[in-house]
Design an enzyme around this catalytic site. Structure first.
Site, PDB file in Angstrom:
ATOM      1  N   CYS A   1     -37.561 -21.416  31.840  1.00 56.73           N
ATOM      2  CA  CYS A   1     -37.748 -21.097  33.208  1.00 56.73           C
ATOM      3  C   CYS A   1     -37.105 -19.623  33.730  1.00 56.73           C
ATOM      4  O   CYS A   1     -37.307 -18.815  33.933  1.00 56.73           O
ATOM      5  CB  CYS A   1     -37.771 -21.979  34.166  1.00 56.73           C
ATOM      6  SG  CYS A   1     -38.881 -23.318  33.733  1.00 56.73           S
ATOM      7  N   HIS A   2     -35.689 -20.110  33.551  1.00 56.94           N
ATOM      8  CA  HIS A   2     -34.854 -19.022  34.155  1.00 56.94           C
ATOM      9  C   HIS A   2     -33.704 -18.643  33.217  1.00 56.94           C
ATOM     10  O   HIS A   2     -32.536 -17.944  33.741  1.00 56.94           O
ATOM     11  CB  HIS A   2     -34.276 -19.250  35.552  1.00 56.94           C
ATOM     12  CG  HIS A   2     -35.498 -19.646  36.586  1.00 56.94           C
ATOM     13  ND1 HIS A   2     -35.828 -20.969  36.593  1.00 56.94           N
ATOM     14  CD2 HIS A   2     -36.074 -18.684  37.071  1.00 56.94           C
ATOM     15  CE1 HIS A   2     -36.748 -20.929  37.623  1.00 56.94           C
ATOM     16  NE2 HIS A   2     -36.910 -19.732  37.793  1.00 56.94           N
ATOM     17  N   GLY A   3     -33.706 -19.194  31.979  1.00 57.51           N
ATOM     18  CA  GLY A   3     -32.766 -18.695  30.716  1.00 57.51           C
ATOM     19  C   GLY A   3     -31.449 -19.476  31.090  1.00 57.51           C
ATOM     20  O   GLY A   3     -30.435 -18.674  30.959  1.00 57.51           O
TER      21      GLY A   3
END
Lengths: 415, 180
Positions: B144-146
């Site tokens: 999702c956001h690394g």
């Protein structure tokens, strides 16, 4: 409400009888027909009426969909498919509701950017503007909860990620999260309450819209030159002049709307949402609906700690701040001139702001890596600088062009 | 109220019995409103059927070395990973100074059961389920956001603030674990 007198004379004995008891015809004539409206309104001003139409479409289709939808984790996904395949006309009704959300937001953004360019938030229309921002926030909440209802993978993970934002609040975050979800994870309790609230909020929106229009009818409309109405020579009656203009642009607006509904009902959605919700697996690339992307980009842009505030809470603060800041725009913009048309320097910053907002939309969908991370930070910085630095300073530094003395003078100058 | 005493001091009329009744009524009214509001808010909290699922038992017997399973506890996904010797070595070799949320590998596992890593499978950033055996640190990667987690589930890179959360659990026997 407004300062003008009603010139309604009941034509029949029945109208007279009604007028003495509930002067609703008098009220309608004053506010829906005779209302004096600046005669220079351009097509950007038709989006208010278009938005009323959007809200009506969402409420009507939504009430109908609720007759066939089942808010339960094991049935919700199938009931939406049931609507699309089995219910008479359900394919179209569901598509109108889903596409309608996108059309609603498109119109909302146009309406808000129009207000920002023409200074419609300036005195004496601050409350009108604040109510508008409140409507925007309520519509965002409604759209988010509606998106959860089909209970696909995107629905489930949108619900998880967005409710998790509240978990970032220090100390009380976790209890609030459990209170909101009704469990330790997004589950049946969450789906049920979202359905309940998704049904309730549009009617709250409708009530705030009534206040919004009331607040509009006290000072009357702003207009493209931003000079107040000075005499009856500056105005036209709302009906038939603006009812016709609004109706014409409503029809134009319905053309792309119908194209989406009939030819590409899924083009604005995500294929992953046709997989039933699974709490064990997250789709590899989750993105919100397009209308939330700018704010999502701002949330993601804060990936560093700010003093004692960790990156997660920081992102949440900027995300909330990007919407809350709109409430105070009337006091941030110090310029006495309303319309951007007469502000040579403001214009550049405004269009850069629009471009920047579109860039944030693009960045919200881009993967959070490489150059996109840096660009998101720059775009987030400009979003806030525009409101906190540029608007307050420009009012003091900029020399506006001379204003026309009146609306009628400005209109006649073009002919 | 219009008695001679109050007329003589119109600025500060003395508190009367009626004033007291107003204040007392308002105070009771506020308490009553709060008393009615609280159940209406509290009904949103996790109900008895949700809380009843708070403890589960799970048999680790079928999980081979190098294998992971995801099970469900309190509606949350939970990773159970049978770590390889190499992964344990790698996790132990990391100096604490390199960690955003410093915890040793011993603190992440139970004594005598170092091969078992049991963690809530929601990324501590915004709750997505990270993908196993990936990322830059041979652990988990959240798409999702690394966020990157290492082979002990510790946050190494990305926006997540904390290591993957350990649920309360105990080994009942060598292969049976009780979570919750």
């Amino acid at each position: 409400m407004a300062s003008h007198e009603s010139n309604y004379t009941p034509g029949t004995a029945i109208e007279k009888w009604v007028d003495d008891r509930l002067p609703i015809i008098r009220w309608s004539k004053t506010h829906l027909m005779d209302f004096p409206t600046p005669k220079n309104l351009n097509f950007w001003w038709t989006f208010g009426a278009i938005l009323v139409m959007c809200l009506a479409i969402q409420i009507i289709t939504g009430v109908v969909l609720a007759m066939h939808y089942t808010p339960h984790v094991s049935l919700a996904f199938d009931s939406v498919e049931h609507i699309r395949r089995d219910v008479n006309g359900g394919r179209i009704i569901q598509a109108v509701h889903a596409t309608g959300a996108s059309m609603f937001f498109f119109a909302l953004y146009v309406h808000m950017f129009r207000g920002l360019y023409f200074g419609s938030y300036k005195a004496p229309r601050e409350i009108l503007w604040i109510l508008g921002v409140l409507i925007f926030a309520l519509v965002m909440a409604t759209a988010f909860m509606g998106y959860v209802l089909p209970w696909g993978q995107m629905s489930f993970w949108a619900a998880t990620v967005i409710t998790n934002i509240l978990g970032a609040v220090p100390v009380v975050g976790e209890p609030i999260l459990q209170l909101l979800r009704g469990g330790f994870a997004v589950d049946n309790a969450t789906l049920n309450r979202f359905f309940s609230l998704h049904y309730l909020l549009p009617f709250v929106v409708a009530a705030v819209v009534a206040l919004h229009i009331w607040a509009l009818h006290v000072p009357g409309n702003n207009n493209p030159i931003g000079v107040e109405v000075k005499s009856s020579r500056d105005t036209l009656s709302f009906h038939p002049y603006y009812t016709m203009k609004d109706a014409f642009f409503m029809v134009l607006f319905l053309i792309p709307f119908a194209w989406f509904v009939f030819f590409a009902p899924d083009i604005l959605g995500h294929p992953d949402n046709y997989i039933q919700a699974n709490s064990q697996v997250t789709p590899t690339h989750i993105v919100p609906e397009w209308y939330f992307l700018p704010f999502y980009a701002i949330l993601r842009a804060i990936d560093f700690n700010i003093l004692f505030i960790d990156s997660k809470l920081g992102g949440v603060i900027f995300f909330a701040g990007s919407i809350l800041i709109l409430f105070v725009v009337p006091w941030l913009d110090t310029s006495k001139v309303r319309s951007g048309t007469f502000r040579p320097v403001f214009k550049w910053f405004f269009w850069l702001f629009v471009l920047n907002f579109l860039a944030l939309t693009y960045l919200g969908a881009a993967p959070a890596e490489g150059v996109y991370v840096l660009l998101s930070k720059i775009a987030t910085a400009y979003y806030f600088l525009y409101f906190l630095v540029i608007l307050p300073l420009l009012g003091r530094l900029e020399t506006p062009r001379p204003l026309p003395t009146s609306i009628s003078e400005s209109v006649l100058a073009h002919h | 109220m219009a008695n001679p005493a109050t007329l003589a001091h119109p600025e500060t009329p003395p508190a009367t019995r009626r004033d007291f009744l107003y204040v007392a009524t308002a105070a009771v009214g506020v308490v009553a409103a709060g008393g009615v509001a609280w159940p209406l808010i509290n009904q949103l909290n996790p109900d008895a059927s949700v809380l009843a699922l708070a403890t589960i038992e799970f048999d680790l017997g079928g999980i081979e070395e190098g294998q992971s399973v995801t099970i469900k506890w309190r509606g949350l996904p939970v990773f159970v990973r049978h770590r390889t010797a190499a992964e344990i070595e790698e996790a132990k070799a990391v100096p604490l100074s390199e960690l955003k949320d410093p915890e040793t590998d011993e603190q992440r596992t139970k004594v005598g059961h170092e091969q078992w890593l049991i963690m809530i499978a929601n990324c501590t950033h915004l709750g997505c389920v990270p993908v196993g055996e990936s990322g830059d640190f041979d652990g988990w990667f959240c798409p999702c956001h690394g966020s990157h987690y290492d082979s002990a589930g510790r946050i190494r890179k990305g926006p997540a603030p904390k290591n993957l959360v350990l649920p309360p659990y105990d080994f009942i026997s060598d292969t049976l674990v009780q979570i919750g």
